[in-house]
Design a protein around this motif. Structure first.
Motif, PDB file in Angstrom:
ATOM      1  N   VAL A 432      42.603  53.516  40.297  1.00 44.24           N
ATOM      2  CA  VAL A 432      41.744  53.729  39.124  1.00 44.24           C
ATOM      3  C   VAL A 432      40.645  52.674  39.084  1.00 44.24           C
ATOM      4  CG1 VAL A 432      41.702  53.609  36.602  1.00 44.24           C
ATOM      5  CG2 VAL A 432      43.474  54.925  37.762  1.00 44.24           C
ATOM      6  N   MET A 433      41.013  51.433  39.383  1.00 37.31           N
ATOM      7  CA  MET A 433      40.022  50.360  39.316  1.00 37.31           C
ATOM      8  C   MET A 433      38.913  50.559  40.344  1.00 37.31           C
ATOM      9  SD  MET A 433      42.409  47.086  38.384  1.00 37.31           S
ATOM     10  CE  MET A 433      41.209  45.871  38.915  1.00 37.31           C
ATOM     11  N   SER A 434      39.280  51.047  41.529  1.00 38.51           N
ATOM     12  CA  SER A 434      38.223  51.214  42.531  1.00 38.51           C
ATOM     13  C   SER A 434      37.366  52.443  42.227  1.00 38.51           C
ATOM     14  CB  SER A 434      38.808  51.266  43.952  1.00 38.51           C
ATOM     15  OG  SER A 434      39.615  52.418  44.074  1.00 38.51           O
ATOM     16  N   GLU A 435      37.944  53.395  41.518  1.00 35.13           N
ATOM     17  CA  GLU A 435      37.153  54.574  41.146  1.00 35.13           C
ATOM     18  C   GLU A 435      36.195  54.272  39.991  1.00 35.13           C
ATOM     19  OE1 GLU A 435      40.686  57.692  42.292  1.00 35.13           O
ATOM     20  OE2 GLU A 435      39.914  57.704  40.233  1.00 35.13           O
ATOM     21  N   HIS A 436      36.490  53.237  39.262  1.00 33.11           N
ATOM     22  CA  HIS A 436      35.668  52.939  38.074  1.00 33.11           C
ATOM     23  C   HIS A 436      35.199  51.491  38.097  1.00 33.11           C
ATOM     24  CE1 HIS A 436      36.737  56.784  36.250  1.00 33.11           C
ATOM     25  NE2 HIS A 436      37.953  56.567  36.690  1.00 33.11           N
ATOM     26  N   GLU A 437      34.501  51.153  39.155  1.00 34.51           N
ATOM     27  CA  GLU A 437      34.095  49.746  39.320  1.00 34.51           C
ATOM     28  C   GLU A 437      33.183  49.265  38.186  1.00 34.51           C
ATOM     29  OE1 GLU A 437      32.584  49.538  43.269  1.00 34.51           O
ATOM     30  OE2 GLU A 437      34.565  49.123  44.113  1.00 34.51           O
ATOM     31  N   THR A 438      32.296  50.161  37.737  1.00 37.28           N
ATOM     32  CA  THR A 438      31.382  49.732  36.667  1.00 37.28           C
ATOM     33  C   THR A 438      32.149  49.381  35.402  1.00 37.28           C
ATOM     34  OG1 THR A 438      30.933  52.098  36.641  1.00 37.28           O
ATOM     35  CG2 THR A 438      29.049  50.639  37.036  1.00 37.28           C
ATOM     36  N   LEU A 439      33.187  50.161  35.117  1.00 41.64           N
ATOM     37  CA  LEU A 439      33.979  49.885  33.920  1.00 41.64           C
ATOM     38  C   LEU A 439      34.714  48.560  34.052  1.00 41.64           C
ATOM     39  CD1 LEU A 439      35.290  53.423  33.135  1.00 41.64           C
ATOM     40  CD2 LEU A 439      34.152  51.923  31.509  1.00 41.64           C
ATOM     41  N   VAL A 440      35.206  48.313  35.223  1.00 48.20           N
ATOM     42  CA  VAL A 440      35.892  47.043  35.460  1.00 48.20           C
ATOM     43  C   VAL A 440      34.902  45.901  35.197  1.00 48.20           C
ATOM     44  CG1 VAL A 440      36.988  45.593  37.207  1.00 48.20           C
ATOM     45  CG2 VAL A 440      37.535  48.025  37.094  1.00 48.20           C
ATOM     46  N   GLU A 441      33.690  46.079  35.705  1.00 53.23           N
ATOM     47  CA  GLU A 441      32.632  45.090  35.474  1.00 53.23           C
ATOM     48  C   GLU A 441      32.414  44.880  33.973  1.00 53.23           C
ATOM     49  OE1 GLU A 441      30.620  42.795  36.996  1.00 53.23           O
ATOM     50  OE2 GLU A 441      32.202  43.213  38.472  1.00 53.23           O
ATOM     51  N   GLU A 442      32.250  46.018  33.288  1.00 51.92           N
ATOM     52  CA  GLU A 442      31.981  45.962  31.858  1.00 51.92           C
ATOM     53  C   GLU A 442      33.093  45.234  31.118  1.00 51.92           C
ATOM     54  OE1 GLU A 442      31.251  49.836  30.270  1.00 51.92           O
ATOM     55  OE2 GLU A 442      29.446  50.124  31.494  1.00 51.92           O
TER      56      GLU A 442
END
Ligand code: ADP
Ligand code: MG
Ligand code: ZN
Length: 487
Positions: A432-442
């Protein structure tokens, strides 16, 4: 306006008794047969026949009378109530006039402590009428059909004193009475099906006044809700009248469900219109004290007493105690489940919530529930031990109720075990984290909302089977590891 008005309500309730045979003959009382197949010379009123009182019906009335704390006189009699309407083939109905089976009882409604006492004026026994079916509107119908299957079915009439002060109280009274009668198993009390019928007498008067105003009697309500609405409407109508300086006319009015109004039906009949006289074919009924004692000894624990005991012994809220004791089967199920799984509030929540919802949605009675208490307690234990998530437990329970299968079996069959395997979850989280890198950043930049979204994604990928607690911990940890720069 300035003047405050108060409502005065008295109820007359007819309860069809669950005897096997009719009140004065041996015709069956079962419902739904072909018209006029459950009749005999006695209930059809042929000349020369002799009625015989149904002992069971008397016992059912006596049980109700005892539950409502009535006085039971040692003798009573049956009278003929004469009237001309084809719903009774005899042109009279056998009823009880001045010597009913029971008098002066009471029912305390509302929550214990602040309950309100509604006095019972009398309870008597009579026979039900047949059914008249007009083809089309009554004033224009070409003919009328008559079905005498119901003619002669035992009917118990309960009359209250005018002690009820609002439509809400009337509703509470009916509900509590229905529960009591249900506990005694003397009627199934279904208003929609006519086994419980209620006429409401209502008047208004200035608040605090001691004298009664002129009353109207409202008929034709076929649910608890329509009783409440009809009373509300009738009270408002009467207040409007008297405030305009007009007078309330004593009459019988009918509740029109479609228009939500009461409309005049007929002027009120008086007792002398019925020319009551003792039925010469029936001897007065002697009610021995031994007989009353015997019936008293068979009474079950009643809803009020059970409610009080449930709050006291199980420490559950008053509201829960009321819901759980509304029928005997529910109360018993609760107690048996708690004996196996000693957390009363949890058991109560499931019974009042998901179990009741299922029963109502599928129109199933508690006594027809497919699972025994043991299966519910097993399911709850699976939630506690973490095998089943709270959310999936709801799905499993519904399946249990539908199929009668146990929770462990269903969990196996459907592969619903909660995922508590750290490694497996860790893998999904990384995904999930690699699919949503921008969210992780945010998130790392302080956007808390991103965290919730990521959790949601993990739950979705695991079809809701992941332990939410564990996902929370693991995600937090993994996100921390993503942020070396902040350290
Ligand atoms: P009936 O036999 O004509 O129906 P009852 O005197 O037996 O009349 O009363 C029937 C019901 O009406 C009872 O429940 C009683 O409490 C109620 N009642 C009598 N007088 C009033 C009133 N003024 N306002 C409201 N209810 C009343
Ligand atoms: Mg009446
Ligand atoms: Zn018969």
């Amino acid at each position: 306006m300035g003047v405050a008005w108060e409502a005065v309500i008295g109820l007359e309730i007819h309860v069809e008794l669950l005897t096997r045979t009719k009140m004065f003959c041996s015709c069956p009382t079962s419902f739904g047969s072909q018209p006029n197949t459950q009749v005999c010379p006695v209930c059809l009123g042929m000349p020369g026949v002799l009625p015989v009182a149904n002992r069971r019906a008397v016992e059912m009335l006596l049980a109700t009378a005892l539950a409502l704390e009535c006085t039971i006189p040692e003798t009573c009699k049956f009278d003929r109530k004469n009237y001309f309407y084809p719903d009774m083939p005899k042109n009279y109905q056998i009823s009880q006039y001045d010597l009913p089976l029971a008098r002066n009882g009471r029912l305390v409604i509302g929550e214990s402590g602040e309950g309100k006492k509604i006095r019972i004026h009398r309870i008597h026994l009579e026979e039900d009428t047949g059914k008249t079916i007009h083809t089309g509107p009554i004033d224009r119908s070409d003919f009328t059909l008559l079905d005498y299957n119901r003619a002669g079915v035992p009917l118990m009439e309960i009359v209250t004193e005018p002690d009820i002060g609002s439509p809400q109280e009337a509703h509470e009274f009916l509900r509590d009475l229905r529960d009591i009668v249900g506990y005694l198993e003397v009627s199934d009390c279904k208003m929609e099906e006519g086994s419980l019928r209620c006429d409401a007498n209502v008047s208004v008067r200035r608040s605090g006044s001691e004298t009664l105003g002129t009353r109207t009697e409202v008929k034709n309500m076929n649910s608890f809700k329509s009783v409440q609405r009809a009373l509300q409407h009738e009270i408002e109508r009467q207040i409007e009248l008297v405030e305009r300086g007009e007078r309330v006319v004593q009459e019988t009015r009918g509740w029109d469900e479609a228009q939500q109004v009461t409309i005049p039906m007929r002027s009120k009949e008086e007792a002398h219109d019925y020319r009551y006289f003792p039925d010469p074919d029936l001897v007065p009924l002697e009610v021995s004290r031994e007989w009353v004692q015997e019936i008293a000894s068979t009474l079950p624990e009643l809803p009020g007493a059970k409610r009080e005991r449930f709050s006291r012994v199980y420490g559950i809220p008053e509201y829960d105690a009321r819901v759980l004791t509304c029928n005997k089967e529910m109360a018993l199920f609760f107690e048996e489940t708690v004996a196996l799984y000693p957390n009363p509030k949890t058991v109560s929540n499931w019974l009042m919530g998901d179990v009741s919802k299922y029963l109502n949605a599928n129109n199933i009675a508690m006594k027809d529930l497919k699972i025994p208490p043991r299966l519910l307690s097993e399911m709850l234990a699976l939630v506690d031990s973490g095998v089943l998530s709270g959310k999936l437990a709801k799905t499993v329970l519904e399946e249990m109720l539908r199929t009668g299968k146990s929770a462990p079996v269903l969990v196996k069959e459907k592969g619903l075990e909660q995922i508590t395997d750290t490694e497996a979850l860790e893998k999904v989280i990384r995904e999930v984290m690699s699919e949503h890198e921008t969210l992780v950043e945010e998130y790392l930049q302080g956007k808390e909302k991103a965290f919730k979204f990521l959790i949601g994604q993990v739950m979705q990928k695991t079809s809701g089977k992941a332990s939410p607690k564990l996902v929370n911990e693991l995600l937090m940890e993994n996100l921390k590891n993503e942020a070396p720069a902040q350290k």
